[in-house]
Design a protein around this motif. Structure first.
Motif, PDB file in Angstrom:
ATOM      1  N   VAL A 144       0.694  -1.040   0.268  1.00  0.00           N
ATOM      2  CA  VAL A 144       0.012  -0.042   0.155  1.00  0.00           C
ATOM      3  C   VAL A 144       0.931   1.468   0.024  1.00  0.00           C
ATOM      4  O   VAL A 144       0.782   1.940  -0.715  1.00  0.00           O
ATOM      5  CB  VAL A 144      -0.795   0.079   1.088  1.00  0.00           C
ATOM      6  CG1 VAL A 144      -1.857   1.185   1.319  1.00  0.00           C
ATOM      7  CG2 VAL A 144      -1.746  -1.223   1.135  1.00  0.00           C
ATOM      8  N   GLN A 145       1.893   1.495   0.813  1.00  0.00           N
ATOM      9  CA  GLN A 145       2.621   2.528   0.768  1.00  0.00           C
ATOM     10  C   GLN A 145       3.315   2.840  -0.291  1.00  0.00           C
ATOM     11  O   GLN A 145       3.736   1.859  -1.132  1.00  0.00           O
ATOM     12  CB  GLN A 145       3.674   2.281   2.126  1.00  0.00           C
ATOM     13  CG  GLN A 145       3.428   2.693   3.496  1.00  0.00           C
ATOM     14  CD  GLN A 145       4.514   2.314   4.542  1.00  0.00           C
ATOM     15  OE1 GLN A 145       5.604   2.362   4.105  1.00  0.00           O
ATOM     16  NE2 GLN A 145       4.201   2.556   5.593  1.00  0.00           N
ATOM     17  N   GLU A 146       3.316   3.981  -0.711  1.00  0.00           N
ATOM     18  CA  GLU A 146       3.912   4.623  -1.824  1.00  0.00           C
ATOM     19  C   GLU A 146       3.166   3.675  -3.314  1.00  0.00           C
ATOM     20  O   GLU A 146       4.340   3.360  -4.265  1.00  0.00           O
ATOM     21  CB  GLU A 146       5.487   4.460  -1.949  1.00  0.00           C
ATOM     22  CG  GLU A 146       6.180   5.292  -0.916  1.00  0.00           C
ATOM     23  CD  GLU A 146       7.575   5.228  -0.798  1.00  0.00           C
ATOM     24  OE1 GLU A 146       8.109   4.854  -2.050  1.00  0.00           O
ATOM     25  OE2 GLU A 146       8.258   5.467   0.211  1.00  0.00           O
ATOM     26  N   ASN A 147       2.243   3.179  -2.958  1.00  0.00           N
ATOM     27  CA  ASN A 147       1.678   2.433  -4.182  1.00  0.00           C
ATOM     28  C   ASN A 147       2.340   1.492  -4.792  1.00  0.00           C
ATOM     29  O   ASN A 147       2.753   1.188  -5.985  1.00  0.00           O
ATOM     30  CB  ASN A 147       1.280   3.369  -5.260  1.00  0.00           C
ATOM     31  CG  ASN A 147      -0.328   4.086  -5.028  1.00  0.00           C
ATOM     32  OD1 ASN A 147      -1.070   3.593  -4.353  1.00  0.00           O
ATOM     33  ND2 ASN A 147      -0.409   5.221  -5.788  1.00  0.00           N
ATOM     34  N   ARG A 148       3.381   0.754  -3.883  1.00  0.00           N
ATOM     35  CA  ARG A 148       4.425  -0.376  -4.140  1.00  0.00           C
ATOM     36  C   ARG A 148       3.702  -1.615  -4.951  1.00  0.00           C
ATOM     37  O   ARG A 148       4.107  -2.331  -5.779  1.00  0.00           O
ATOM     38  CB  ARG A 148       5.085  -0.867  -3.053  1.00  0.00           C
ATOM     39  CG  ARG A 148       5.942   0.146  -2.512  1.00  0.00           C
ATOM     40  CD  ARG A 148       6.987  -0.616  -1.589  1.00  0.00           C
ATOM     41  NE  ARG A 148       7.785   0.456  -1.192  1.00  0.00           N
ATOM     42  CZ  ARG A 148       8.008   1.066   0.051  1.00  0.00           C
ATOM     43  NH1 ARG A 148       7.047   0.768   1.018  1.00  0.00           N
ATOM     44  NH2 ARG A 148       8.882   2.133   0.349  1.00  0.00           N
ATOM     45  N   TRP A 149       2.188  -1.595  -4.579  1.00  0.00           N
ATOM     46  CA  TRP A 149       1.491  -2.876  -5.523  1.00  0.00           C
ATOM     47  C   TRP A 149       1.718  -2.567  -7.077  1.00  0.00           C
ATOM     48  O   TRP A 149       1.495  -3.593  -7.812  1.00  0.00           O
ATOM     49  CB  TRP A 149       0.099  -3.018  -5.106  1.00  0.00           C
ATOM     50  CG  TRP A 149      -0.857  -1.708  -5.579  1.00  0.00           C
ATOM     51  CD1 TRP A 149      -0.650  -0.558  -4.746  1.00  0.00           C
ATOM     52  CD2 TRP A 149      -1.351  -1.279  -6.841  1.00  0.00           C
ATOM     53  NE1 TRP A 149      -1.615   0.334  -5.321  1.00  0.00           N
ATOM     54  CE2 TRP A 149      -2.010  -0.045  -6.629  1.00  0.00           C
ATOM     55  CE3 TRP A 149      -1.638  -1.892  -7.683  1.00  0.00           C
ATOM     56  CZ2 TRP A 149      -2.787   0.633  -7.372  1.00  0.00           C
ATOM     57  CZ3 TRP A 149      -2.348  -1.315  -8.761  1.00  0.00           C
ATOM     58  CH2 TRP A 149      -2.762  -0.123  -8.697  1.00  0.00           C
ATOM     59  N   LYS A 150       2.086  -1.360  -7.424  1.00  0.00           N
ATOM     60  CA  LYS A 150       2.001  -1.184  -8.816  1.00  0.00           C
ATOM     61  C   LYS A 150       3.290  -1.815  -9.458  1.00  0.00           C
ATOM     62  O   LYS A 150       3.282  -2.023 -10.544  1.00  0.00           O
ATOM     63  CB  LYS A 150       2.197   0.549  -9.120  1.00  0.00           C
ATOM     64  CG  LYS A 150       0.945   1.169  -8.960  1.00  0.00           C
ATOM     65  CD  LYS A 150       1.111   2.563  -9.436  1.00  0.00           C
ATOM     66  CE  LYS A 150      -0.398   3.241  -9.538  1.00  0.00           C
ATOM     67  NZ  LYS A 150      -0.155   4.731  -9.740  1.00  0.00           N
ATOM     68  N   PHE A 151       4.274  -2.103  -8.668  1.00  0.00           N
ATOM     69  CA  PHE A 151       5.576  -2.878  -9.152  1.00  0.00           C
ATOM     70  C   PHE A 151       4.829  -4.123  -9.798  1.00  0.00           C
ATOM     71  O   PHE A 151       5.335  -4.629 -10.584  1.00  0.00           O
ATOM     72  CB  PHE A 151       6.327  -3.160  -8.268  1.00  0.00           C
ATOM     73  CG  PHE A 151       7.154  -1.888  -7.867  1.00  0.00           C
ATOM     74  CD1 PHE A 151       8.066  -1.133  -9.049  1.00  0.00           C
ATOM     75  CD2 PHE A 151       7.232  -1.128  -6.642  1.00  0.00           C
ATOM     76  CE1 PHE A 151       8.745  -0.117  -8.856  1.00  0.00           C
ATOM     77  CE2 PHE A 151       7.863   0.113  -6.595  1.00  0.00           C
ATOM     78  CZ  PHE A 151       8.813   0.619  -7.435  1.00  0.00           C
ATOM     79  N   ARG A 206      10.905  -5.710  -2.479  1.00  0.00           N
ATOM     80  CA  ARG A 206      11.746  -6.494  -1.292  1.00  0.00           C
ATOM     81  C   ARG A 206      12.952  -5.705  -0.936  1.00  0.00           C
ATOM     82  O   ARG A 206      13.464  -5.415   0.214  1.00  0.00           O
ATOM     83  CB  ARG A 206      12.272  -7.986  -1.708  1.00  0.00           C
ATOM     84  CG  ARG A 206      13.027  -8.860  -0.651  1.00  0.00           C
ATOM     85  CD  ARG A 206      13.922  -9.929  -1.123  1.00  0.00           C
ATOM     86  NE  ARG A 206      14.546  -9.807  -2.292  1.00  0.00           N
ATOM     87  CZ  ARG A 206      15.774  -9.373  -1.981  1.00  0.00           C
ATOM     88  NH1 ARG A 206      16.435  -8.904  -0.811  1.00  0.00           N
ATOM     89  NH2 ARG A 206      16.664  -8.843  -3.108  1.00  0.00           N
ATOM     90  N   ALA A 207      13.563  -5.162  -2.152  1.00  0.00           N
ATOM     91  CA  ALA A 207      14.853  -4.674  -1.788  1.00  0.00           C
ATOM     92  C   ALA A 207      14.509  -3.039  -1.159  1.00  0.00           C
ATOM     93  O   ALA A 207      15.576  -2.510  -0.633  1.00  0.00           O
ATOM     94  CB  ALA A 207      15.523  -4.330  -3.184  1.00  0.00           C
ATOM     95  N   ALA A 208      13.161  -2.519  -1.548  1.00  0.00           N
ATOM     96  CA  ALA A 208      12.872  -1.182  -0.962  1.00  0.00           C
ATOM     97  C   ALA A 208      12.445  -1.439   0.365  1.00  0.00           C
ATOM     98  O   ALA A 208      12.811  -0.510   1.204  1.00  0.00           O
ATOM     99  CB  ALA A 208      11.927  -0.658  -1.730  1.00  0.00           C
ATOM    100  N   THR A 209      11.679  -2.493   0.846  1.00  0.00           N
ATOM    101  CA  THR A 209      11.167  -2.575   2.273  1.00  0.00           C
ATOM    102  C   THR A 209      12.000  -3.431   3.126  1.00  0.00           C
ATOM    103  O   THR A 209      11.811  -3.408   4.360  1.00  0.00           O
ATOM    104  CB  THR A 209       9.826  -3.048   2.174  1.00  0.00           C
ATOM    105  OG1 THR A 209       9.915  -4.538   1.528  1.00  0.00           O
ATOM    106  CG2 THR A 209       8.675  -2.282   1.194  1.00  0.00           C
ATOM    107  N   TYR A 210      13.075  -3.979   2.707  1.00  0.00           N
ATOM    108  CA  TYR A 210      13.706  -4.853   3.439  1.00  0.00           C
ATOM    109  C   TYR A 210      12.806  -6.079   3.984  1.00  0.00           C
ATOM    110  O   TYR A 210      13.298  -6.770   5.173  1.00  0.00           O
ATOM    111  CB  TYR A 210      14.482  -4.311   4.524  1.00  0.00           C
ATOM    112  CG  TYR A 210      15.739  -3.177   3.793  1.00  0.00           C
ATOM    113  CD1 TYR A 210      16.738  -3.815   3.217  1.00  0.00           C
ATOM    114  CD2 TYR A 210      15.468  -1.953   4.029  1.00  0.00           C
ATOM    115  CE1 TYR A 210      17.765  -2.888   2.785  1.00  0.00           C
ATOM    116  CE2 TYR A 210      16.374  -1.237   3.373  1.00  0.00           C
ATOM    117  CZ  TYR A 210      17.363  -1.454   2.813  1.00  0.00           C
ATOM    118  OH  TYR A 210      18.311  -0.836   2.176  1.00  0.00           O
ATOM    119  N   SER A 211      11.813  -6.480   3.365  1.00  0.00           N
ATOM    120  CA  SER A 211      10.961  -7.692   3.989  1.00  0.00           C
ATOM    121  C   SER A 211      10.671  -8.423   2.994  1.00  0.00           C
ATOM    122  O   SER A 211      10.222  -8.122   1.792  1.00  0.00           O
ATOM    123  CB  SER A 211      10.034  -6.888   4.671  1.00  0.00           C
ATOM    124  OG  SER A 211       8.438  -7.295   3.926  1.00  0.00           O
ATOM    125  N   ALA A 212      11.107  -9.671   2.860  1.00  0.00           N
ATOM    126  CA  ALA A 212      11.107 -10.698   1.845  1.00  0.00           C
ATOM    127  C   ALA A 212       9.974 -11.457   1.767  1.00  0.00           C
ATOM    128  O   ALA A 212       9.311 -11.580   0.609  1.00  0.00           O
ATOM    129  CB  ALA A 212      12.304 -11.440   1.898  1.00  0.00           C
TER     130      ALA A 212
END
Lengths: 242, 247
Positions: free
Chosen positions: A17-24, A202-208
């Motif tokens: 949700v944050q920064e519309n990351r779902w768009k990736f 994953r690289a942006a949020t450090y959560s895999a």
């Protein structure tokens, strides 16, 4: 329990949700689908052509009475053999990089390069699948077609290929599934496909966990839906066998 | 060439493995229009090979086949056009399993003779009625008995209005009780004046329907003549042996 659930929710919000990351994931899915469907088209067309050339060569070479035609046919057949050997003998990632960094080095349209690379790759596998289908048809079917007055190509088109298609549908579906998942290496040539999309998150949020599982689930759902569709088609084609 | 001769083969040879195996070893035969020729002989005698080479399903090694005044062994001959005029019925029927009976019959006339679909269907229904199968038009081959399949195979070949019908052991793959229904269809065809070349083991059929019986062995014609002559008074020892073992 509720704590674990809250963590999961926070994780979900962070990754999608944050920064519309779902768009990736969305654009990744779009690119994956584009590559898969276009390359499957190329692969099927290429595969059928190569399969027909190779099985016609086996069936009719002896009957050709012109030396020149024999020579041409032999060269085309040898070309097909080289194609099958090289494509099936090298990894798809290597083929993809050769396409992108050497053959189409001047092109910046990496999506189209990937479509061509995957299409040519899939064609080699489809060719052998179709050829096995053609060979599975009783030679009597060929003779029946020819005895009615159909030429070789017409017999192939009207009589052999429809029957062969029914026999090879499971193998073709398998090849499609393999291809869909193989496109996950498109990231090697800078394409943001579904896998790459998850990896960027994953690289942006450090959560895999969240992004990678999401990617896996999307592939899985696509394969399940596709398998269902093929099953329906298969049942329809089998209605003449009761 | 005489104008009532429809097929003439001259010195027809078919060799395998270089020339080690001689399936056909110089067969000369003339078939007249409207004639029913039955070819008999032991297995491996080349009778099927001969029949199959008449429409070039086997490519002869040597010799010529003249069909309606054209040498069809000439590489320039349009074999597909000639094959349209030679209906062929196979031992194993070779119906198209993925198509209904009707589709089996109408495919070739629609695609090759450009017959309108409605006309082709009408004609197919008429033919099916003649062989008593009009109620099976929409069945698939797997739903038919052997005898029914072979009757469909015969009318499928008739859809192309052939000048000649070639039968390659049409009853050999059938259960005994189904042989009669197929032979009946063939008899009625013969009565209508169809030119027929039949390879068969049905000596009763040969006696009753054939105008001429050919005895083949070792890729050659040993003896030919009217059925009465061949069956009651064979001159050649090979023929006597063969008839003794089958009758």
């Amino acid at each position: 329990m509720s704590e674990w659930f809250a963590d999961l929710k926070a994780d979900f919000i962070l990754n999608f949700v944050q920064e519309n990351r779902w768009k990736f994931l969305a654009t990744g899915l779009r690119n994956t689908l584009i590559i898969t469907f276009l390359s499957v088209l190329i692969g099927v067309v290429l595969g059928i052509i190569v399969a027909i050339i190779k099985s016609s060569y086996d069936k009719t070479y002896k009957e050709i009475n012109s030396r020149f035609k024999k020579f041409i046919f032999k060269i085309i057949n040898a070309f097909c053999d080289v194609y099958l050997t090289v494509i099936r003998g090298t990894p798809i990632v290597v083929q993809l990089m050769i396409m992108y960094y050497i053959i189409f080095a001047s092109s910046r349209n990496s999506l189209m390069v990937a479509v061509i690379a995957f299409g040519i790759n899939s064609g080699a596998y489809v060719a052998e699948i179709v050829r096995s289908g053609i060979m599975s048809i009783d030679p009597g079917q060929f003779e029946a077609g020819r005895s009615l007055g159909f030429g070789y190509p017409q017999t192939m088109l009207y009589i052999i290929l429809p029957q062969a298609f029914k026999n090879i549908l499971p193998a073709l579906a398998n090849e499609f599934i393999v291809l869909l998942k193989e496109t996950s290496v498109a990231g090697y040539v800078t394409i943001r496909d579904l896998t790459m999309g998850g990896n960027i998150i994953r690289a942006a949020t450090y959560s895999a966990f969240m992004p990678l599982v999401a990617v896996a689930v999307i592939y899985l759902v696509m394969v399940i839906v596709f398998t269902k569709l093929v099953n329906i088609l298969e049942r329809r084609l089998r209605k003449s066998e009761r | 060439m005489k104008d009532n001769i429809i097929i003439e083969t001259t010195n027809l040879c078919k060799y395998y493995n270089g020339d080690k195996i001689k399936a056909l070893d110089g067969v000369d035969l003339q078939i007249k229009k409207g004639e029913v020729v039955v070819i008999i002989g032991p297995s491996g005698s080349g009778k099927s090979t001969y029949l199959r080479s008449l429409n070039l399903l086997e490519i002869p090694t040597n010799g010529t086949i003249n069909f309606e005044g054209n040498d069809i062994t000439d590489p320039k001959a349009n074999i597909n056009k000639h094959r349209q005029k030679m209906g062929m019925v196979f031992q194993h029927f070779n119906l198209f399993p993925n198509m209904t009976v009707l589709k089996n019959m109408t495919l070739a006339p629609i695609k090759l003779l450009k017959m309108p679909k409605a006309d082709a269907s009408l004609k197919a229904m008429e033919l099916l009625k003649r062989v008593g199968l009009e109620d099976r038009a929409f069945a698939y081959p797997s739903q038919l008995s052997g005898g029914q399949k072979q009757r469909v195979a015969i009318v499928r070949a008739l859809m192309m209005n052939p000048e000649v019908m070639l039968f390659d052991e049409p009853t050999s793959a059938l259960d005994p009780e189904m042989v009669g229904e197929v032979l009946d269809v063939m008899k009625s065809l013969a009565k209508e004046g169809m030119t027929m070349v039949v390879v068969t083991h049905e000596m009763g059929f040969a006696k009753e329907v054939a105008d001429r019986v050919i005895f083949m062995s070792e890729g050659k014609i040993f003896e030919e003549g009217a059925p009465e002559e061949i069956f009651t008074n064979p001159t050649h020892q090979r023929t006597q042996q063969f008839l003794h073992s089958v009758l």
